[in-house]
Design a protein around this motif. Structure first.
Motif, PDB file in Angstrom:
ATOM      1  N   UNK A  15       0.819  -1.209   0.000  1.00  0.00           N
ATOM      2  CA  UNK A  15       0.000   0.000   0.000  1.00  0.00           C
ATOM      3  C   UNK A  15       0.849   1.253   0.000  1.00  0.00           C
ATOM      4  N   UNK A  16       1.893   1.266   0.818  1.00  0.00           N
ATOM      5  CA  UNK A  16       2.785   2.430   0.852  1.00  0.00           C
ATOM      6  C   UNK A  16       3.505   2.604  -0.485  1.00  0.00           C
ATOM      7  N   UNK A  17       3.889   1.514  -1.116  1.00  0.00           N
ATOM      8  CA  UNK A  17       4.543   1.589  -2.422  1.00  0.00           C
ATOM      9  C   UNK A  17       3.617   2.224  -3.453  1.00  0.00           C
ATOM     10  N   UNK A  18       2.347   1.858  -3.428  1.00  0.00           N
ATOM     11  CA  UNK A  18       1.385   2.414  -4.375  1.00  0.00           C
ATOM     12  C   UNK A  18       1.172   3.904  -4.127  1.00  0.00           C
ATOM     13  N   UNK A  19       1.146   4.326  -2.857  1.00  0.00           N
ATOM     14  CA  UNK A  19       1.034   5.759  -2.543  1.00  0.00           C
ATOM     15  C   UNK A  19       2.182   6.533  -3.190  1.00  0.00           C
ATOM     16  N   UNK A  97       7.722   4.319   6.595  1.00  0.00           N
ATOM     17  CA  UNK A  97       6.333   4.754   6.803  1.00  0.00           C
ATOM     18  C   UNK A  97       5.547   3.705   7.578  1.00  0.00           C
ATOM     19  N   UNK A  98       5.684   2.445   7.174  1.00  0.00           N
ATOM     20  CA  UNK A  98       4.936   1.399   7.878  1.00  0.00           C
ATOM     21  C   UNK A  98       5.497   1.157   9.274  1.00  0.00           C
ATOM     22  N   UNK A 175       9.910  14.155   5.322  1.00  0.00           N
ATOM     23  CA  UNK A 175       8.578  14.459   5.859  1.00  0.00           C
ATOM     24  C   UNK A 175       8.549  14.264   7.368  1.00  0.00           C
ATOM     25  N   UNK A 176       9.128  13.170   7.832  1.00  0.00           N
ATOM     26  CA  UNK A 176       9.145  12.894   9.265  1.00  0.00           C
ATOM     27  C   UNK A 176      10.031  13.882  10.014  1.00  0.00           C
TER      28      UNK A 176
END
Length: 381
Positions: A15-19, A97-98, A175-176
């Motif tokens: 899911x993170x890869x697709x984002x 992210x995950x 971002x973090x």
């Protein structure tokens, strides 16, 4: 270690890869039809029925290199191409992210809610493709059937398994860093205040029990935090940003994202050269993973392929590729067994170990062997 962790790890990282890919395709002004084809091809591969049948079988997590190989093949399951530096950056962003989402879950069971957020976003990507949407919905049902009956203890074991997998990853993400949720050494800053989950008590007591299970004494301590009372179960909103945004697309607002190796990661790269050298069996396994992942039935048109850059410029990408430590690059490993007798003997030894693992699996059906894992069963696709 939990034997049911792999589906959650794969789906959430996917899911993170697709984002990230969706954001980069839009940022580089890739034509809508090509961008949609890329997303559809990757999601089709990711939710292939036979692939998922093996994914949901009880099994141990793959090694970091093996899992990276899986996502390398998955990212290239379409007409899009990434070079080594961009693929490194993509995987760094996915994992960090995950990892942050796992750390922020108020309860271990909330890992399932994070997964549902990723699944909802993936459904949105393919809402105009009914056949692919049906694949995603079937996976949604499998998640519900497999994980909703689990106890809190089982989810706690899954969470610990994920944290062990992520424990040595300290990649700094812009971002973090800008949001001040990550320190300059790549470690996350976690809040200690806020609402506590339903069914839990405010921290501040240590209970001692006797060997018979009776409470023998209680110690009090100052938790130095401001906890809100327990809230009723089942509501996303009650945990505010800490739960409603976990697993959602943080790239929906366009802003540059950079990754940097922390000092700890650089030190680790310098001192793990020997540890990262795979044994012959591991080499053959990685080869098999790469070949089988590349064997999925995805139609490609080489003439219409294009490259996606996860950096702001080509120069930055080339610089990152040059500066990337060899120990942290994940190239494919090939064994040419016909070169000499030594190689032939080595390959025979490897195949013998696979056969022994298969016989052991036949005698104990409840245990998945290396030769019967998720990707090794995809050769029939």
């Amino acid at each position: 270690m939990s034997s049911t962790t792999l589906p959650l790890l794969f789906i959430n990282l996917g899911g993170e890869m697709l984002y990230i890919l969706d954001q980069r395709l839009r940022a580089q002004n890739i034509p809508v039809d090509k961008a949609k084809k890329v997303m559809n091809d990757i999601i089709t591969t990711m939710f292939n029925k036979k692939f998922l049948e093996e994914l949901f079988k009880p099994q141990e997590l793959y090694s970091k290199k093996a899992l990276r190989t899986v996502f390398d093949r998955l990212a290239h399951a379409s007409i899009m191409r990434l070079n080594q530096a961009s693929m490194d950056k993509l995987y760094d962003l996915m994992t960090m992210a995950f990892k942050y989402q796992v750390l922020l879950c108020p309860r271990p069971r909330d890992l399932l809610l994070v997964s549902f957020n990723h699944m909802d976003a993936i459904r949105e990507f393919v809402k105009d493709a009914p056949s692919i949407l049906d694949q995603v919905d079937n996976t949604y049902k499998q998640l519900i059937e497999m994980y909703t009956p689990m106890s809190s203890g089982e989810f706690q074991l899954i969470r610990q398994t994920l944290l062990i997998f992520f424990q040595d990853m300290h990649i700094r993400v812009s971002i973090f860093l800008k949001d001040k949720v990550q320190n300059s050494n790549g470690r996350f800053v976690l809040p200690i205040s806020g609402p506590i989950p339903h069914g839990t008590q405010i921290p501040g007591e240590i209970r001692m029990y006797s060997c018979t299970g009776d409470e023998s004494s209680t110690l009090l301590f100052n938790n130095a935090a401001n906890y809100a009372p327990a809230v009723c179960e089942g509501s996303f909103e009650l945990f505010g940003d800490r739960i409603t945004k976990l697993g959602t697309n943080m790239y929906s607002v366009c802003r540059p994202v950079e990754t940097h190796m922390s000092g700890t990661s650089k030190l680790l790269a310098q001192h793990t050269k020997v540890n990262l050298a795979p044994n012959p069996l591991a080499k053959e396994e990685l080869n098999l993973l790469a070949e089988l992942m590349g064997g999925l039935d995805v139609h490609k048109n080489a003439d219409s392929g294009f490259r996606v850059n996860l950096f702001a410029t080509d120069e930055e990408e080339e610089e990152a590729l040059i500066s990337r430590p060899d120990e942290l690059s994940y190239g494919f490993i090939n064994i040419h067994a016909t070169k000499d007798q030594t190689a032939n003997a080595e390959l025979a030894k490897i195949m013998g170990e696979f056969s022994e693992s298969q016989q052991s699996s036949d005698q104990s059906p409840s245990i998945s062997s290396k030769g019967d894992d998720l990707l090794a069963m995809m050769d029939g696709l």
